[in-house]
Design a protein around this motif. Structure first.
Motif, PDB file in Angstrom:
ATOM      1  N   LEU A 160       0.817  -1.212   0.000  1.00  0.00           N
ATOM      2  CA  LEU A 160       0.000   0.000   0.000  1.00  0.00           C
ATOM      3  C   LEU A 160       0.852   1.263   0.000  1.00  0.00           C
ATOM      4  O   LEU A 160       0.473   2.285  -0.579  1.00  0.00           O
ATOM      5  CB  LEU A 160      -0.932   0.010   1.214  1.00  0.00           C
ATOM      6  CG  LEU A 160      -2.175  -0.879   1.169  1.00  0.00           C
ATOM      7  CD1 LEU A 160      -2.877  -0.850   2.516  1.00  0.00           C
ATOM      8  CD2 LEU A 160      -3.125  -0.414   0.072  1.00  0.00           C
ATOM      9  N   VAL A 163       1.648   3.090  -3.298  1.00  0.00           N
ATOM     10  CA  VAL A 163       0.603   3.700  -4.119  1.00  0.00           C
ATOM     11  C   VAL A 163       0.592   5.200  -3.873  1.00  0.00           C
ATOM     12  O   VAL A 163       0.523   5.662  -2.729  1.00  0.00           O
ATOM     13  CB  VAL A 163      -0.777   3.094  -3.792  1.00  0.00           C
ATOM     14  CG1 VAL A 163      -1.859   3.758  -4.640  1.00  0.00           C
ATOM     15  CG2 VAL A 163      -0.768   1.588  -4.030  1.00  0.00           C
ATOM     16  N   VAL A 165      -1.132   8.808  -3.964  1.00  0.00           N
ATOM     17  CA  VAL A 165      -2.487   9.347  -3.860  1.00  0.00           C
ATOM     18  C   VAL A 165      -2.498  10.779  -4.392  1.00  0.00           C
ATOM     19  O   VAL A 165      -1.713  11.620  -3.919  1.00  0.00           O
ATOM     20  CB  VAL A 165      -2.978   9.325  -2.390  1.00  0.00           C
ATOM     21  CG1 VAL A 165      -4.381   9.902  -2.294  1.00  0.00           C
ATOM     22  CG2 VAL A 165      -2.947   7.900  -1.849  1.00  0.00           C
ATOM     23  N   ARG A 193      -9.099   5.301   1.299  1.00  0.00           N
ATOM     24  CA  ARG A 193      -8.367   4.071   1.594  1.00  0.00           C
ATOM     25  C   ARG A 193      -8.749   2.953   0.628  1.00  0.00           C
ATOM     26  O   ARG A 193      -7.897   2.165   0.198  1.00  0.00           O
ATOM     27  CB  ARG A 193      -8.632   3.629   3.024  1.00  0.00           C
ATOM     28  CG  ARG A 193      -7.902   4.454   4.075  1.00  0.00           C
ATOM     29  CD  ARG A 193      -8.089   3.859   5.466  1.00  0.00           C
ATOM     30  NE  ARG A 193      -7.245   4.505   6.453  1.00  0.00           N
ATOM     31  CZ  ARG A 193      -5.976   4.187   6.682  1.00  0.00           C
ATOM     32  NH1 ARG A 193      -5.405   3.220   5.992  1.00  0.00           N
ATOM     33  NH2 ARG A 193      -5.284   4.824   7.602  1.00  0.00           N
ATOM     34  N   ARG A 196      -7.081   3.467  -2.735  1.00  0.00           N
ATOM     35  CA  ARG A 196      -5.661   3.115  -2.656  1.00  0.00           C
ATOM     36  C   ARG A 196      -5.478   1.601  -2.583  1.00  0.00           C
ATOM     37  O   ARG A 196      -4.600   1.029  -3.246  1.00  0.00           O
ATOM     38  CB  ARG A 196      -5.030   3.778  -1.432  1.00  0.00           C
ATOM     39  CG  ARG A 196      -3.523   3.591  -1.354  1.00  0.00           C
ATOM     40  CD  ARG A 196      -2.935   4.254  -0.137  1.00  0.00           C
ATOM     41  NE  ARG A 196      -3.400   3.633   1.092  1.00  0.00           N
ATOM     42  CZ  ARG A 196      -2.816   3.797   2.281  1.00  0.00           C
ATOM     43  NH1 ARG A 196      -1.758   4.587   2.391  1.00  0.00           N
ATOM     44  NH2 ARG A 196      -3.289   3.208   3.347  1.00  0.00           N
ATOM     45  N   THR A 206      -0.222   4.025  -8.941  1.00  0.00           N
ATOM     46  CA  THR A 206      -0.977   5.276  -8.924  1.00  0.00           C
ATOM     47  C   THR A 206      -2.468   4.946  -8.960  1.00  0.00           C
ATOM     48  O   THR A 206      -2.896   3.952  -9.556  1.00  0.00           O
ATOM     49  CB  THR A 206      -0.629   6.181 -10.137  1.00  0.00           C
ATOM     50  OG1 THR A 206      -0.871   5.457 -11.345  1.00  0.00           O
ATOM     51  CG2 THR A 206       0.819   6.619 -10.072  1.00  0.00           C
ATOM     52  N   ILE A 207      -3.268   5.788  -8.322  1.00  0.00           N
ATOM     53  CA  ILE A 207      -4.716   5.606  -8.303  1.00  0.00           C
ATOM     54  C   ILE A 207      -5.300   6.089  -9.627  1.00  0.00           C
ATOM     55  O   ILE A 207      -5.007   7.201 -10.076  1.00  0.00           O
ATOM     56  CB  ILE A 207      -5.338   6.373  -7.130  1.00  0.00           C
ATOM     57  CG1 ILE A 207      -4.883   5.763  -5.800  1.00  0.00           C
ATOM     58  CG2 ILE A 207      -6.856   6.359  -7.202  1.00  0.00           C
ATOM     59  CD1 ILE A 207      -5.408   6.487  -4.582  1.00  0.00           C
ATOM     60  N   ASP A 211     -10.215   2.938  -9.941  1.00  0.00           N
ATOM     61  CA  ASP A 211     -10.089   2.723  -8.499  1.00  0.00           C
ATOM     62  C   ASP A 211     -11.039   3.631  -7.729  1.00  0.00           C
ATOM     63  O   ASP A 211     -11.704   3.198  -6.782  1.00  0.00           O
ATOM     64  CB  ASP A 211      -8.648   2.966  -8.051  1.00  0.00           C
ATOM     65  CG  ASP A 211      -7.652   2.069  -8.769  1.00  0.00           C
ATOM     66  OD1 ASP A 211      -7.984   0.885  -8.987  1.00  0.00           O
ATOM     67  OD2 ASP A 211      -6.562   2.558  -9.113  1.00  0.00           O
TER      68      ASP A 211
END
Length: 543
Positions: A160, A163, A165, A193, A196, A206-207, A211
């Protein structure tokens, strides 16, 4: 649609596995093969909870047998002392105390994950809302069958922390939550959350828009309290200045994802009867669960944790609780007295306690005046008759008060006789003025008497709201309204539950104000037949 619900349920469990800070998921489904297939995805080391689990099991306590055998205190660990997944069976039956304890545990430790299995059969049988707010996800598998189940495709998730944001994503999620009428800040934080975690599940650093769309659907759909209407654009949006470019790929980039696209994704998952469900929930708010009030006792009912006390007439000693209280002091007491055996002192005595539900009394206060008789008295009679049959099936007591002319009359004192009640209701005539305050006074008198007998009264007022007879019998519309407000304040101070059903062809503002003074549910039901009237009233009463 059912297949999509199953996909969302499995995706929610996958996201929980990646980020336990999402709190958990509420799975509404009766026990069966569909729920079994979903719960098979839960980790094998998950600990099971029962809705009547004790505080000793949750927080740890004295190991009685080991303590008595060794002579010194030995403590056993509680379920909440070890982080991990908790599975709460029959979550709709969890008491307010258990819900509060689990909510505090989720707030204090982000490594706890709760899987709440809601097996409720009726709309009002559901997980405690304060606990549900702390769970990111909620799915309803009631309409899913084995044919809707699809296998979950394995994915390679990344950490996590890898990633990135976008900086403005939380602002956009907060706007979406506001547009959907969600007033809790947990929702946009959960959505952030979830987005992500979904990116990590898909192996992305990357989001993306996908997502965010999945996160909004999973987090916002079951929390929405209004359906936002699509905005109509009459003009083309202005073109960006020619010197602006979007060639930056840094971590502070915006997704440039329109709010309307996310709202449309959530809108597609909203139930068709969302507004009706919300109205029923609002009407039930603060009215309890439809049963009588809880009363403490020492003889029967649901067991409660024992408390220190002394032996007296009618008291029942909790043997195990008494031994638990005495066990840590046995070595000291043996050394002090010089004699062997078990030492029990008065301070160790624990008394059993129980909680039982009192009988409920429904006091139907029906407007039989001329204005009501000309419009809705027949439907009101039919609705009350249906409600009376439902009350009889639950073994509730019912009373019938009618007000017309210049006074109110108790047509039927509290009874369980369905035949007698129907006969009195059918013979109820219509016509004359509307002494609303007099009807409320008579109902209040019955409520006071019921409370003294240990019952839990609820007053259901069915009227079109055109009060025109004061308490002194004079035809004074202004004084009649003041008298009704005064009685309403007395009822509220007494703590009597009430519900106001506006049976007029148009909602009456005076009745809405009366309901606010009573702190009661207000149901405007124009053009509703007896069946719909009865369903709405039963829902508001929590039946």
């Amino acid at each position: 649609m059912a297949n999509e619900v199953w996909h969302h349920a499995t995706r929610a469990l996958q996201l929980l596995g990646l980020d336990p800070a999402l709190g958990g998921i509420c799975i509404r489904a009766r026990s069966g093969p569909v729920r079994a297939r979903l719960t098979a995805m839960i980790t094998s080391d998950a600990r099971r909870l029962h809705p009547t689990v004790s505080d000793e099991a949750l927080f740890g306590g004295l190991d009685l047998s080991a303590t008595l055998a060794s002579g010194h205190m030995i403590r056993e660990k509680g379920l909440l002392e070890t982080t991990g997944t908790l599975v709460l069976a029959m979550a709709e039956r969890a008491t307010t105390g258990l819900a509060a304890r689990l909510a505090v545990a989720l707030d204090r430790n982000a490594d706890h994950t709760l899987i709440a299995l809601d097996e409720g059969a009726e709309p009002d049988e559901c997980l405690n809302p304060k606990l549900a707010e702390r769970l990111a996800f909620r799915v309803d598998l009631s309409d899913c069958s084995l044919q809707d189940i699809t296998e979950t495709r394995p994915t390679t998730a990344i950490d996590l922390n890898h990633v990135i944001v976008p900086a403005d994503l939380i602002e956009q999620l907060t706007r979406i939550a506001h547009d959907l009428g969600i007033d809790s800040m947990r929702a946009p934080l959960f959505a952030l959350r979830a987005a992500r975690a979904n990116a990590a599940l898909m192996g992305r650093t990357t989001i993306t828009a996908e997502d965010v769309e999945i996160a909004c659907t999973l987090i916002f759909a079951h929390r929405a309290t209004r359906v936002p209407e699509p905005e109509m654009q009459d003009e083309e949006p202005p073109a960006p200045p020619p010197d602006q470019s979007d060639d930056s790929n840094g971590p502070e980039d915006s997704l440039d994802l329109p709010d309307e696209l996310l709202l449309e994704a959530v809108r597609a998952m909203l139930p068709d009867n969302l507004l009706e469900q919300l109205a029923a929930q609002k009407a039930r708010a603060g009215r309890g669960n439809g049963t009588g009030a809880a009363r403490k006792g020492n003889r029967r009912g649901r067991p409660l944790p024992s408390r220190a006390g002394r032996i007296s007439d009618g008291a029942r000693i909790d043997i195990i609780g008494t031994l638990r209280a005495a066990a840590p002091w046995q070595t000291i007491r043996r050394n002090a007295t010089g004699r062997e055996g078990l030492h029990i002192r008065p301070d160790d005595i624990r008394i059993k306690r129980f909680e039982e539900k009192s009988d409920r009394l429904l006091i139907f206060t029906v407007d039989a005046s001329g204005s009501s008789a000309l419009t809705r008295l027949a439907e009101a009679k039919g609705a009350v008759e249906i409600l009376l049959a439902q009350a009889y099936a639950r073994r509730d007591h019912v009373a019938l008060v009618a007000f017309r002319g210049t006074e109110a009359e108790l047509l039927l004192p509290p009874t369980r006789s369905l035949v007698q009640t129907k006969r009195r209701l059918a013979a109820l005539p219509g016509g004359g003025g509307t002494p609303l305050a007099a009807g409320m006074v008579t109902a209040f008198e019955q409520a006071i008497q019921a409370t003294r007998r240990g019952m839990t009264p609820t007053i259901a007022i069915l009227t079109d709201g055109r009060a025109n007879i004061a308490l002194d019998g004079s035809a004074d519309r202004k004084q009649a309204a003041l008298d009704a407000q005064q009685i309403a304040r007395v009822l509220r101070a007494h703590g009597t539950d009430a519900i106001v059903i506006d049976t007029g062809n148009r909602p009456e503002p005076a009745l809405r104000n009366l309901a606010q003074t009573l702190d009661a549910a207000y149901l405007p039901l124009p053009r509703a037949d007896a069946e719909r009237l009865s369903k709405s009233v039963a829902t508001a009463l929590g039946d």
